[in-house]
Design a protein around this motif. Structure first.
Motif, PDB file in Angstrom:
ATOM      1  N   ASP A   1      18.146  18.166  -6.617  1.00 54.22           N
ATOM      2  CA  ASP A   1      17.057  17.590  -7.405  1.00 54.22           C
ATOM      3  C   ASP A   1      17.360  16.160  -7.829  1.00 54.22           C
ATOM      4  OD1 ASP A   1      15.781  19.976  -7.084  1.00 54.22           O
ATOM      5  OD2 ASP A   1      15.745  20.526  -9.208  1.00 54.22           O
ATOM      6  N   ASP A   2      18.618  15.865  -8.122  1.00 58.86           N
ATOM      7  CA  ASP A   2      18.966  14.504  -8.542  1.00 58.86           C
ATOM      8  C   ASP A   2      18.703  13.505  -7.419  1.00 58.86           C
ATOM      9  OD1 ASP A   2      19.703  15.368 -11.034  1.00 58.86           O
ATOM     10  OD2 ASP A   2      21.858  15.405 -10.601  1.00 58.86           O
ATOM     11  N   GLU A   3      19.048  13.876  -6.186  1.00 59.22           N
ATOM     12  CA  GLU A   3      18.801  12.983  -5.064  1.00 59.22           C
ATOM     13  C   GLU A   3      17.302  12.764  -4.860  1.00 59.22           C
ATOM     14  OE1 GLU A   3      19.037  12.793  -0.191  1.00 59.22           O
ATOM     15  OE2 GLU A   3      20.372  14.186  -1.253  1.00 59.22           O
ATOM     16  N   LEU A   4      16.515  13.847  -4.929  1.00 53.60           N
ATOM     17  CA  LEU A   4      15.074  13.716  -4.740  1.00 53.60           C
ATOM     18  C   LEU A   4      14.445  12.885  -5.852  1.00 53.60           C
ATOM     19  CD1 LEU A   4      13.861  17.180  -3.422  1.00 53.60           C
ATOM     20  CD2 LEU A   4      13.824  14.998  -2.243  1.00 53.60           C
ATOM     21  N   ARG A   5      14.920  13.083  -7.075  1.00 53.70           N
ATOM     22  CA  ARG A   5      14.388  12.290  -8.183  1.00 53.70           C
ATOM     23  C   ARG A   5      14.709  10.811  -7.991  1.00 53.70           C
ATOM     24  NH1 ARG A   5      16.726  14.863 -11.686  1.00 53.70           N
ATOM     25  NH2 ARG A   5      15.115  16.446 -12.020  1.00 53.70           N
ATOM     26  N   MET A   6      15.914  10.503  -7.522  1.00 59.09           N
ATOM     27  CA  MET A   6      16.295   9.120  -7.273  1.00 59.09           C
ATOM     28  C   MET A   6      15.418   8.520  -6.168  1.00 59.09           C
ATOM     29  SD  MET A   6      19.902   7.618  -5.826  1.00 59.09           S
ATOM     30  CE  MET A   6      19.600   8.422  -4.245  1.00 59.09           C
ATOM     31  N   ARG A   7      15.215   9.267  -5.096  1.00 57.83           N
ATOM     32  CA  ARG A   7      14.337   8.783  -4.022  1.00 57.83           C
ATOM     33  C   ARG A   7      12.923   8.545  -4.549  1.00 57.83           C
ATOM     34  NH1 ARG A   7      15.803   9.186   1.350  1.00 57.83           N
ATOM     35  NH2 ARG A   7      17.790  10.208   1.793  1.00 57.83           N
ATOM     36  N   GLY A   8      12.458   9.445  -5.398  1.00 55.11           N
ATOM     37  CA  GLY A   8      11.118   9.304  -5.945  1.00 55.11           C
ATOM     38  C   GLY A   8      10.971   8.068  -6.812  1.00 55.11           C
ATOM     39  N   LEU A   9      11.946   7.811  -7.655  1.00 53.09           N
ATOM     40  CA  LEU A   9      11.871   6.642  -8.536  1.00 53.09           C
ATOM     41  C   LEU A   9      11.986   5.343  -7.746  1.00 53.09           C
ATOM     42  CD1 LEU A   9      13.991   7.965 -11.551  1.00 53.09           C
ATOM     43  CD2 LEU A   9      11.509   7.645 -11.446  1.00 53.09           C
ATOM     44  N   GLN A  10      12.824   5.312  -6.708  1.00 53.19           N
ATOM     45  CA  GLN A  10      12.894   4.143  -5.838  1.00 53.19           C
ATOM     46  C   GLN A  10      11.557   3.917  -5.141  1.00 53.19           C
ATOM     47  OE1 GLN A  10      16.161   4.998  -3.219  1.00 53.19           O
ATOM     48  NE2 GLN A  10      17.719   4.370  -4.699  1.00 53.19           N
ATOM     49  N   SER A  11      10.927   4.997  -4.740  1.00 53.82           N
ATOM     50  CA  SER A  11       9.624   4.898  -4.083  1.00 53.82           C
ATOM     51  C   SER A  11       8.570   4.355  -5.039  1.00 53.82           C
ATOM     52  CB  SER A  11       9.193   6.274  -3.551  1.00 53.82           C
ATOM     53  OG  SER A  11      10.082   6.746  -2.560  1.00 53.82           O
ATOM     54  N   ARG A  12       8.630   4.769  -6.280  1.00 54.45           N
ATOM     55  CA  ARG A  12       7.660   4.300  -7.282  1.00 54.45           C
ATOM     56  C   ARG A  12       7.790   2.788  -7.499  1.00 54.45           C
ATOM     57  NH1 ARG A  12       6.788   7.886 -12.474  1.00 54.45           N
ATOM     58  NH2 ARG A  12       5.171   8.742 -11.098  1.00 54.45           N
ATOM     59  N   VAL A  13       9.017   2.293  -7.552  1.00 54.96           N
ATOM     60  CA  VAL A  13       9.221   0.843  -7.697  1.00 54.96           C
ATOM     61  C   VAL A  13       8.596   0.114  -6.510  1.00 54.96           C
ATOM     62  CG1 VAL A  13      10.958  -0.976  -7.722  1.00 54.96           C
ATOM     63  CG2 VAL A  13      11.281   1.075  -9.124  1.00 54.96           C
ATOM     64  N   HIS A  14       8.820   0.639  -5.312  1.00 59.85           N
ATOM     65  CA  HIS A  14       8.261   0.030  -4.102  1.00 59.85           C
ATOM     66  C   HIS A  14       6.730  -0.011  -4.160  1.00 59.85           C
ATOM     67  CE1 HIS A  14       7.799  -0.714   0.271  1.00 59.85           C
ATOM     68  NE2 HIS A  14       6.805   0.162   0.200  1.00 59.85           N
ATOM     69  N   ALA A  15       6.113   1.058  -4.655  1.00 59.06           N
ATOM     70  CA  ALA A  15       4.655   1.175  -4.643  1.00 59.06           C
ATOM     71  C   ALA A  15       3.973   0.252  -5.640  1.00 59.06           C
ATOM     72  CB  ALA A  15       4.251   2.627  -4.917  1.00 59.06           C
ATOM     73  N   ARG A  16       4.716  -0.358  -6.538  1.00 56.53           N
ATOM     74  CA  ARG A  16       4.107  -1.270  -7.519  1.00 56.53           C
ATOM     75  C   ARG A  16       3.423  -2.453  -6.840  1.00 56.53           C
ATOM     76  NH1 ARG A  16       3.159   0.696 -12.593  1.00 56.53           N
ATOM     77  NH2 ARG A  16       4.929   1.952 -13.305  1.00 56.53           N
ATOM     78  N   ARG A  17       3.787  -2.736  -5.607  1.00 60.33           N
ATOM     79  CA  ARG A  17       3.171  -3.873  -4.903  1.00 60.33           C
ATOM     80  C   ARG A  17       1.726  -3.572  -4.499  1.00 60.33           C
ATOM     81  NH1 ARG A  17       7.334  -4.204  -0.175  1.00 60.33           N
ATOM     82  NH2 ARG A  17       8.615  -3.604  -1.970  1.00 60.33           N
ATOM     83  N   TYR A  18       1.318  -2.302  -4.565  1.00 60.89           N
ATOM     84  CA  TYR A  18      -0.029  -1.926  -4.140  1.00 60.89           C
ATOM     85  C   TYR A  18      -0.924  -1.816  -5.367  1.00 60.89           C
ATOM     86  CZ  TYR A  18       2.645  -0.900   0.039  1.00 60.89           C
ATOM     87  OH  TYR A  18       3.494  -1.011   1.111  1.00 60.89           O
ATOM     88  N   ASP A  19      -1.606  -2.915  -5.672  1.00 60.55           N
ATOM     89  CA  ASP A  19      -2.365  -3.047  -6.919  1.00 60.55           C
ATOM     90  C   ASP A  19      -3.789  -3.489  -6.597  1.00 60.55           C
ATOM     91  OD1 ASP A  19      -2.484  -3.470  -9.971  1.00 60.55           O
ATOM     92  OD2 ASP A  19      -3.055  -5.440  -9.168  1.00 60.55           O
ATOM     93  N   TRP A  20      -4.786  -2.743  -7.080  1.00 56.34           N
ATOM     94  CA  TRP A  20      -6.180  -3.057  -6.747  1.00 56.34           C
ATOM     95  C   TRP A  20      -6.649  -4.379  -7.350  1.00 56.34           C
ATOM     96  CZ3 TRP A  20      -7.920  -1.225  -2.641  1.00 56.34           C
ATOM     97  CH2 TRP A  20      -7.790   0.114  -2.273  1.00 56.34           C
ATOM     98  N   ASP A  21      -6.210  -4.708  -8.547  1.00 59.51           N
ATOM     99  CA  ASP A  21      -6.620  -5.984  -9.147  1.00 59.51           C
ATOM    100  C   ASP A  21      -6.134  -7.152  -8.300  1.00 59.51           C
ATOM    101  OD1 ASP A  21      -7.944  -4.776 -11.276  1.00 59.51           O
ATOM    102  OD2 ASP A  21      -6.200  -4.868 -12.602  1.00 59.51           O
ATOM    103  N   SER A  22      -4.882  -7.094  -7.881  1.00 62.14           N
ATOM    104  CA  SER A  22      -4.332  -8.165  -7.042  1.00 62.14           C
ATOM    105  C   SER A  22      -5.044  -8.216  -5.696  1.00 62.14           C
ATOM    106  CB  SER A  22      -2.833  -7.949  -6.826  1.00 62.14           C
ATOM    107  OG  SER A  22      -2.140  -7.983  -8.063  1.00 62.14           O
ATOM    108  N   ALA A  23      -5.346  -7.032  -5.142  1.00 60.04           N
ATOM    109  CA  ALA A  23      -6.049  -6.989  -3.859  1.00 60.04           C
ATOM    110  C   ALA A  23      -7.429  -7.612  -3.967  1.00 60.04           C
ATOM    111  CB  ALA A  23      -6.152  -5.542  -3.377  1.00 60.04           C
ATOM    112  N   ALA A  24      -8.152  -7.308  -5.048  1.00 65.08           N
ATOM    113  CA  ALA A  24      -9.497  -7.858  -5.236  1.00 65.08           C
ATOM    114  C   ALA A  24      -9.449  -9.377  -5.373  1.00 65.08           C
ATOM    115  CB  ALA A  24     -10.159  -7.222  -6.449  1.00 65.08           C
TER     116      ALA A  24
END
Length: 378
Positions: free
Chosen positions: A329-352
């Motif tokens: 679970d610790d490894e999966l949680r770490m992967r998940g949090l790293q993924s969340r940081v990466h996904a911050r670049r996908y923002d609708w306000d910035s896209a608009a």
């Protein structure tokens, strides 16, 4: 500015994909400053007109008899008339089946600017399936356009290889902000989100890979989304002996999507082809790693904490799923949090904001051409 947007899909269509989500998220933000009308096909239960958050939707075309594709065919045939009927300063055309690029640059009123929005680019698949030259739209039709909005760098390279003089801007999709607020807890089970199209979405490959996982190592697989081909899907489940292991959730709304993401262990995206891959960004925003094929543009969109598998290697896909099932679970949680940081670049306000800049530049360019023509004529 008056914007007329052509979208071959609609949020309310039971068979809708991610394209109309982008159209709405961009248009509703720009509707605060511009007058926007979106033309979509009719579909079962549609009304002639609908307002959504300041954006006017008009449905074009109709169903003919029991022909399942008639909504789309009559939409395409009606577009030249509909475009001329609605005054606009800018025409935004989403590329659409079966050709991707259409003849709209030749059929539209000449006074307005035109921007191509590439959210669909699979005409070569239609050529293979139906043995007709639909791919001409992608190979040659793109040269009729000057300005493009693209979702990924890989798509930019594809367009520029066909049309070196094109003005291309990459404006990725955004994700729902609420997904970043979900807990990063490690759930149970494997999740697929999206339309259940067997060929395009790779459901056949997923089920073959899932069946290779020994039963004592498996966790249940949930397929969430509208089932496009119910009988072939049931045959695949029976063929692999998976009836008791796979749950068909059906269509989901935003709240159900959030609940499904929060509850799963990881997400699978076995699509053979995509123009972006919204599920990747949504899963990563929800702090979930994804197993995907190492093909463009999905490998560009997903976080490095997700698992990329050599294209269409079913045995390797099964091994990747097994590795995440066996991970702590610790490894999966770490992967998940790293993924969340990466996904911050996908923002609708910035896209608009980025897409609005493309629109304004296209209109200014068109106005400049008009002034030059008037100057030469004078």
């Amino acid at each position: 500015m008056r914007i007329l947007h052509l979208d071959p899909d609609d949020l309310d269509n039971p068979l809708a994909g991610g394209g109309p989500v982008r159209t709405f998220e961009i248009c509703r933000r720009l509707a605060r400053r511009h007058e926007i009308t979106v033309l979509t096909p009719t579909f079962a239960g549609s009304t002639p007109e609908k307002m959504r958050d300041g954006v006017r939707y008009l449905r074009v075309g109709r169903k003919v008899g029991n022909h399942g594709s008639s909504h789309h065919i009559t939409y395409l045939l009606s577009l030249p008339w509909a475009v001329r009927r609605h005054a606009h300063d800018l025409l935004v055309e989403d590329f659409m089946p079966p050709f991707s690029a259409t003849l709209m640059p030749l059929l539209r009123p000449r006074g307005a600017a035109l921007v191509a929005s590439v959210q669909w680019f699979q005409a070569h698949d239609y050529t293979r399936w139906l043995k007709l030259p639909f791919h001409w739209g992608e190979d040659y039709g793109v040269r009729l356009y000057s300005d493009f909005v693209l979702l990924s760098e890989s798509m930019k390279r594809r367009i520029e290889s066909r049309h070196p003089a094109a003005r291309c801007r990459v404006v990725p999709n955004g994700v729902d902000d609420s997904l970043f607020q979900l807990s990063a807890r490690v759930g149970r089970g494997i999740l697929f989100l999206g339309r259940l199209e067997i060929e395009t979405k790779g459901i056949d490959l997923l089920l073959e890979a899932y069946a290779r996982i020994p039963e004592h190592q498996r966790e249940p697989l949930t397929l969430a989304g509208t089932v496009q081909e119910p009988e072939p899907l049931q045959r695949l489940l029976a063929q692999h002996g998976l009836e008791g292991w796979v749950r068909l959730h059906g269509r989901y709304d935003a709240a159900q999507r959030a609940a499904l993401l929060e509850a799963c262990r990881f997400v699978v995206m076995p699509s053979r082809t995509e123009t972006f891959g919204m599920t990747l960004a949504e899963a990563n925003a929800a702090a979930k790693p994804v197993v995907l094929w190492d093909v463009e543009p999905m490998n560009e969109v997903a976080s490095s904490a997700s698992l990329r598998v050599p294209a269409f290697d079913v045995a390797a896909y099964a091994q990747a799923m097994q590795s995440l099932l066996a991970a702590g679970d610790d490894e999966l949680r770490m992967r998940g949090l790293q993924s969340r940081v990466h996904a911050r670049r996908y923002d609708w306000d910035s896209a608009a904001e980025a897409q609005e800049r493309v629109y304004l530049e296209a209109v200014e360019m068109q106005q400049r051409r008009k002034r030059e023509v008037r100057h030469v004529a004078g």
